[in-house]
Design an enzyme around this catalytic site. Sequence first.
Site, PDB file in Angstrom:
ATOM      1  N   GLY A 199       0.822  -1.212   0.000  1.00 46.45           N
ATOM      2  CA  GLY A 199       0.000   0.000   0.000  1.00 46.45           C
ATOM      3  C   GLY A 199       0.856   1.262   0.000  1.00 46.45           C
ATOM      4  O   GLY A 199       1.999   1.246   0.469  1.00 46.45           O
ATOM      5  N   CYS A 202       1.963   2.277   3.368  1.00 45.30           N
ATOM      6  CA  CYS A 202       2.304   1.089   4.145  1.00 45.30           C
ATOM      7  C   CYS A 202       3.801   1.002   4.411  1.00 45.30           C
ATOM      8  O   CYS A 202       4.606   1.129   3.492  1.00 45.30           O
ATOM      9  CB  CYS A 202       1.862  -0.123   3.344  1.00 45.30           C
ATOM     10  N   ARG A 303      -5.957  -5.262  13.521  1.00 44.90           N
ATOM     11  CA  ARG A 303      -5.632  -5.460  12.111  1.00 44.90           C
ATOM     12  C   ARG A 303      -4.202  -6.005  11.971  1.00 44.90           C
ATOM     13  O   ARG A 303      -3.834  -6.614  10.989  1.00 44.90           O
ATOM     14  CB  ARG A 303      -5.725  -4.091  11.409  1.00 44.90           C
TER      15      ARG A 303
HETATM   16  P1  IMP Z   1      -3.143   2.154  -1.574  1.00 46.17           P
HETATM   17  O1  IMP Z   1      -4.326   2.031  -2.486  1.00 46.17           O
HETATM   18  O2  IMP Z   1      -1.851   1.919  -2.250  1.00 46.17           O
HETATM   19  O3  IMP Z   1      -3.153   3.452  -0.835  1.00 46.17           O
HETATM   20  O4  IMP Z   1      -3.260   0.966  -0.498  1.00 46.17           O
HETATM   21  C1  IMP Z   1      -4.407   0.807   0.312  1.00 46.17           C
HETATM   22  C2  IMP Z   1      -4.333  -0.517   1.033  1.00 46.17           C
HETATM   23  O5  IMP Z   1      -3.243  -0.544   1.964  1.00 46.17           O
HETATM   24  C3  IMP Z   1      -5.543  -0.837   1.897  1.00 46.17           C
HETATM   25  O6  IMP Z   1      -6.634  -1.322   1.155  1.00 46.17           O
HETATM   26  C4  IMP Z   1      -4.999  -1.844   2.887  1.00 46.17           C
HETATM   27  O7  IMP Z   1      -4.988  -3.150   2.375  1.00 46.17           O
HETATM   28  C5  IMP Z   1      -3.557  -1.408   3.069  1.00 46.17           C
HETATM   29  N1  IMP Z   1      -3.337  -0.634   4.305  1.00 46.17           N
HETATM   30  C6  IMP Z   1      -4.122   0.273   4.893  1.00 46.17           C
HETATM   31  N2  IMP Z   1      -3.521   0.842   5.952  1.00 46.17           N
HETATM   32  C7  IMP Z   1      -2.305   0.270   6.041  1.00 46.17           C
HETATM   33  C8  IMP Z   1      -1.196   0.451   6.947  1.00 46.17           C
HETATM   34  O8  IMP Z   1      -1.181   1.291   7.849  1.00 46.17           O
HETATM   35  N3  IMP Z   1      -0.137  -0.353   6.733  1.00 46.17           N
HETATM   36  C9  IMP Z   1      -0.108  -1.275   5.741  1.00 46.17           C
HETATM   37  N4  IMP Z   1      -1.086  -1.435   4.849  1.00 46.17           N
HETATM   38  C10 IMP Z   1      -2.184  -0.669   5.001  1.00 46.17           C
END
Ligand code: IMP
Length: 370
Positions: A199, A202, A303
């Site tokens: 993510g 992340c 989580r």
């Molecule tokens: P993005 O679309 O690249 O911003 O990723 C979003 C995804 O990251 C979410 O749907 C989750 O699966 C994951 N995620 C959300 N919060 C966290 C975090 O704090 N750490 C790691 N993964 C996360």
Amino acid sequence: METIGRKLDTPQRLYYFDELLFLPGLAKRSPRDIDVSVELGGLRLRVPLISSPMDTVTGPELASALALKGGLGVIHRNCTVPEAVDMVKAVKNAKIPEGYESTALKDGSGRLAVGAAISTSDLDRARALAQVADLLFTDVASFHNMKIYEGMKRVISTIRDTGKKVVLGNFGTKEGVMHAVKELGKENIAAIKVGMGSGSICTTTDVTGVGSPAAFATEQAALALSELGLLDEIPIISDGGIRHSRDIALCMGLGASMAMLGNVFARCEESAGEKVERDGKLHKVYWGMGSAQARKKRLALDRYQASGKEVNEGIRMYVPVEGRVDDVVDRLVAEMQVTMGYVGAANVKEMREVTRIVVRNATAPKVEPD
Ligand code: IMP
């Protein structure tokens, strides 16, 4: 003891979206006639996009806007159970404006459909949300965990009478997906959600050295479901690090039906993040559910793995407001249809079946605008 040598010999290489390319296929249809609709847990999504259950992304406003376009919003769980139930109800009570009737994602009684995040260790939440939401999503960083399998069995029996289905995730390996299907039963799985540590907010991989980025994880899940003969029965949702329509298309080429997006939807007017002005431009705050900011509420801590001391696995960022859900979804779908045209796929299933994906050379030239 020669384990090190043997481990490093494993012929596995992680790959990321920007390393992959489709080869052109025989185009059969013009882009606008290409079907991007998909099936998920008894719902027909006109648009294969799902918003992340994050407290700076999906509240009732974004979930309603996305459902009007034919996608699915998933209400986050960093709140009390009554608050989550109220957010789901707000989507259910939203009026469907004229012009959206044919495109909107609706439940059996003609109201907007909406998903909700649950935890496998909170049966009250699962029970309450199963009464009101159309589909539940387990929201844990890594589902492949003994405690979570046990918790999930209790969730399944608790909500059985509601007939509601659950999307399980996230998974990162073929073994994880095989284990989940065998342990929990295919009839209890609405879809498998994959991607770990990729993510945009992340830091799981940086902090822990563990991860399976969405493109790789998607292929892993597809290998598992294919071996089990369930590829047409259990859809795969790719999650984490998906920024462009070409990323979504690549996930589909690797076996997914849908994509879950956090960052992309955080940039929309309707996202749940607070609006702030930075350098004279409108931004929204966007943070990971494992960030210090989200952890403050303490309602979604499970989580992640618990340790003696709290370990942050996410960061906060400010993202520019890029427009309304309506425009963002239209653009992504139009671009996806162009990709699908080039590779010769008439629909999402054909993306998996007919496309060829290659690894691009690291020195490939980039086009830089003036
Ligand atoms: P993005 O679309 O690249 O911003 O990723 C979003 C995804 O990251 C979410 O749907 C989750 O699966 C994951 N995620 C959300 N919060 C966290 C975090 O704090 N750490 C790691 N993964 C996360």
